[in-house]
Scaffold this active site. Structure first.
Site: not given
Ligand code: IMP
Length: 191
Positions: A110, A114, A164, A170, A176
């Site tokens: 991954e 987040d 970030v 992205d 990217r």
């Molecule tokens: P989660 O489900 O909240 O853990 O989000 C994961 C996905 O959100 C990642 O695989 C990214 O595609 C996107 N994402 C979360 N934070 C960021 C960031 O700071 N920059 C870019 N993409 C992010």
């Protein structure tokens, strides 16, 4: 190194990333010695990380990719304040793996964990296909925003609560291909 004008500051340089990827690959090669894990990348954010990681391994590895898309419902209470079009956790598969992972050692690679909601969904989906083992390797971990308790076996960097980009990550499909991971200036976010 010339800084992109939309980047406020660099969090991890190309050299720091390369060193961390090499150290993580050494750990993985050690843990999977004698095996041939399948590295599963989640498109598109993990592509740079996965390909660098794969080339740094000392063991045979296969690659497969999965593409997922968040369901865009509305800008309701589940919305991400950073990007209101992105509702984490409500996801669907756009492109599935090309091969079966039954009885395989799977390492899910991954870009960033987040809230962990995306990862939880992907882990449940892959886990149902009865792999021999299933672990996670994440480039970035933003643990301060975690909503779902997901197991991360390998993590390269912990990051603060800032959006970030770079090295695969992205904002609206841009940035990217930056060689570093950096924080974007808040002025670039579009409503
Ligand atoms: P989660 O489900 O909240 O853990 O989000 C994961 C996905 O959100 C990642 O695989 C990214 O595609 C996107 N994402 C979360 N934070 C960021 C960031 O700071 N920059 C870019 N993409 C992010």
């Amino acid at each position: 190194m010339r800084l992109h004008p939309d980047i406020e500051r660099v969090l991890f340089t190309e050299e720091e990333i390369r060193a961390k990827v090499a150290a993580t690959a050494a750990q993985i090669s050690n843990d999977y010695a004698g095996g041939d894990p399948v590295l599963v990348g989640v498109l598109k954010g993990s592509v740079y990380f996965l390909t660098d990681l794969a080339r740094a391994l000392d063991i045979p590895a296969r690659l497969d990719f999965l593409s997922i898309a968040p369901f865009v419902l509305d800008a309701g209470p589940r919305s991400n304040p950073i990007n209101p079009m992105f509702n984490p956790g409500v996801v669907r598969i756009l492109k599935d793996l090309d091969h079966s992972i039954e009885d395989q050692d799977v390492l899910l690679v991954e870009d960033i964990v987040d809230t962990g909601l995306t990862l939880r969904y992907v882990l449940r989906t892959l886990g149902a296909r009865r792999p021999r083992s299933l672990h996670v390797c994440a480039l970035l971990d933003r643990a301060s925003r975690r909503l779902a308790d997901v197991p991360i076996r390998y993590r390269c960097f912990e990051i603060p609560d800032r959006f970030v980009v770079g090295y695969g990550l992205d904002y609206q499909q841009l940035y990217r291909n930056l060689r570093y991971v950096g924080v974007v200036k808040s002025g670039i976010f579009r409503a």
